[in-house]
Structures are given as C-alpha cells and as structure tokens.
Design a protein around this motif. Sequence first.
Motif, PDB file in Angstrom:
ATOM      1  N   PHE A  48       0.834  -1.194   0.000  1.00  0.00           N
ATOM      2  CA  PHE A  48       0.000   0.000   0.000  1.00  0.00           C
ATOM      3  C   PHE A  48       0.871   1.247   0.000  1.00  0.00           C
ATOM      4  CE2 PHE A  48       0.146   1.442   4.466  1.00  0.00           C
ATOM      5  CZ  PHE A  48       0.606   0.310   5.122  1.00  0.00           C
ATOM      6  N   TYR A  50       0.667   5.467   1.164  1.00  0.00           N
ATOM      7  CA  TYR A  50      -0.098   6.505   1.843  1.00  0.00           C
ATOM      8  C   TYR A  50       0.236   7.901   1.319  1.00  0.00           C
ATOM      9  CZ  TYR A  50       4.197   6.425   4.628  1.00  0.00           C
ATOM     10  OH  TYR A  50       5.507   6.414   5.028  1.00  0.00           O
ATOM     11  N   ARG A  94      -8.520   5.072  -0.630  1.00  0.00           N
ATOM     12  CA  ARG A  94      -9.364   5.696   0.379  1.00  0.00           C
ATOM     13  C   ARG A  94      -8.756   7.026   0.788  1.00  0.00           C
ATOM     14  NH1 ARG A  94      -7.636   5.809   5.623  1.00  0.00           N
ATOM     15  NH2 ARG A  94      -6.229   4.175   6.344  1.00  0.00           N
ATOM     16  N   ARG A  98      -5.821   7.922   9.531  1.00  0.00           N
ATOM     17  CA  ARG A  98      -5.589   6.542   9.969  1.00  0.00           C
ATOM     18  C   ARG A  98      -6.898   5.887  10.408  1.00  0.00           C
ATOM     19  NH1 ARG A  98      -0.070   5.748  10.478  1.00  0.00           N
ATOM     20  NH2 ARG A  98      -0.326   3.916  11.770  1.00  0.00           N
ATOM     21  N   ASN A  99      -7.715   5.584   9.445  1.00  0.00           N
ATOM     22  CA  ASN A  99      -8.993   4.919   9.724  1.00  0.00           C
ATOM     23  C   ASN A  99      -9.350   4.096   8.509  1.00  0.00           C
ATOM     24  OD1 ASN A  99     -11.857   4.372   9.985  1.00  0.00           O
ATOM     25  ND2 ASN A  99     -11.806   5.827  11.655  1.00  0.00           N
ATOM     26  N   ALA A 100      -9.908   2.939   8.723  1.00  0.00           N
ATOM     27  CA  ALA A 100     -10.151   2.052   7.589  1.00  0.00           C
ATOM     28  C   ALA A 100     -11.483   2.297   6.914  1.00  0.00           C
ATOM     29  CB  ALA A 100     -10.083   0.602   8.059  1.00  0.00           C
ATOM     30  N   TYR A 101     -12.137   3.379   7.216  1.00  0.00           N
ATOM     31  CA  TYR A 101     -13.432   3.686   6.620  1.00  0.00           C
ATOM     32  C   TYR A 101     -13.269   4.105   5.176  1.00  0.00           C
ATOM     33  CZ  TYR A 101     -17.365   6.772   5.549  1.00  0.00           C
ATOM     34  OH  TYR A 101     -18.404   7.401   4.943  1.00  0.00           O
ATOM     35  N   GLY A 102     -14.244   3.737   4.344  1.00  0.00           N
ATOM     36  CA  GLY A 102     -14.375   4.359   3.035  1.00  0.00           C
ATOM     37  C   GLY A 102     -13.436   3.888   1.956  1.00  0.00           C
ATOM     38  N   TYR A 103     -13.088   2.614   1.931  1.00  0.00           N
ATOM     39  CA  TYR A 103     -12.332   2.075   0.814  1.00  0.00           C
ATOM     40  C   TYR A 103     -13.215   1.957  -0.418  1.00  0.00           C
ATOM     41  CZ  TYR A 103      -8.430   0.385   3.704  1.00  0.00           C
ATOM     42  OH  TYR A 103      -7.341   0.298   4.518  1.00  0.00           O
TER      43      TYR A 103
END
Lengths: 114, 110
Positions: A48, A50, A94, A98-103
């Motif tokens: 990945f 960032y 996304r 630092r949050n896994a929401y909204g991929y």
Amino acid sequence: DVKVTQSSRYLVKRTGEKVFLECVQDMDHENMFWYRQDPGLGLRLIYFSYDVKMKEKGDIPEGYSVSREKKERFSLILESASTNQTSMYLCASRPGGRNAYGYTFGSGTRLTVV
Amino acid sequence: DAKTTQPNSMESNEEEPVHLPCNHSTISGTDYIHWYRQLPSQGPEYVIHGLTSNVNNRMASLAIAEDRKSSTLILHRATLRDAAVYYCIPSGAGSYQLTFGKGTKLSVIP
C-alpha cells in the motif's frame, strides 16, 4: 462517485515476463492498496501507499514491487511473472487519515501466467 | 487485528429481512466494525461501519452488541442484487489496512 479503474480486466502473460498492473483513482485519495484474491485464501494485502513515492509492504510482498509517481496512479509490478502469481488482483483507494473507513475498490484484473 | 467468526453461507428469500452475524470477541475498545460485500466478479464495496451505537444507512443497518463482541448486519428486504460475500472487519483507528476473512456467502432465492 469515486472511481477506481484498473487498466485491464483480463491478462495472460508468460512465465518470466515483466508485468505491469495499473490502477487510477479520480477522487484525490491519499491512500492506495493492492490486494490479490485467491479461492480459499481470501483477499491478501500486497503493498500500500499513503502518499506519492511512499510505499509499505503488506502481508505478501514477495515477488512484487509498486510505483506511485502521481497521486492518482498506483502500479503493481511483477518483475518476473511466475505461475503462482496467477490470481485476481484488486486495487483500492481511500481518503487520508488513519482509519479504515471508506475504501473503494476497482473491479479487478484477472491475471493468468502460463 | 481482532479475529472474526462468520457463517460460511446463508440463504434468504427475496424481499425478506436478512440478519448476518459476526463474532469478534477479541475486538479492542477503539476498533471500528466495518462491513464490506463483494458481488460476483466485482471488487468489494463498502456497506456500513460503526463503533458502539447502532447505525443505519441506505444499504443496511448495523446492530452492535453492548459488549461489542458481536455485531449483526441487517438487510431489511433482500433483493437478488444482494447476493454476495459479506465481510465483517474490525479495524483500529490507527490502521491503514483492511484484513479480510472468509466472509459469509449470502444466496437470495427468488
């Protein structure tokens, strides 16, 4: 709607070839991901990124490299394709933070190495 | 990452409600619970997420147990288009990545 576009839906390559899988997103997302999906093994993270020019290894990086020269584009490179890299490859993006929401995922590239 | 347990498969009749369970007994206090689904021949798509309170959106509802060790995704009226593999994914606020398990394959019977 956010779109993640993978350049090819199906690819057939020969063993030993260098393979490029391209992924482009159109919503200015900071984070981008490459997964592969195999029956019985589910989705596994390869690499990945960032930020532009930044990359981190995922769970199964061996045999792969990545490139992110522009924010919207994340490329997965198979330096020397092997038959065990036959798989479905999925790109995702996304927003930052630092949050896994909204991929958002692309539709996938089914790669066959012969 | 917290371990999850989901049924391998479930069936539902069209236009009936569906309750998809997920156990995540090792979830940490700051982990969000995310649900994604994967339709045949497509990449996964986001469904819903929550932390402690129940959540609703246009796709589904998420009911989270008071002790947060389990959650249930509720599809209020299943349609044929809801046939997919549903993934429950606890993930921390400090995490960049999603870790997918095997999920639950939902079949919808006309």
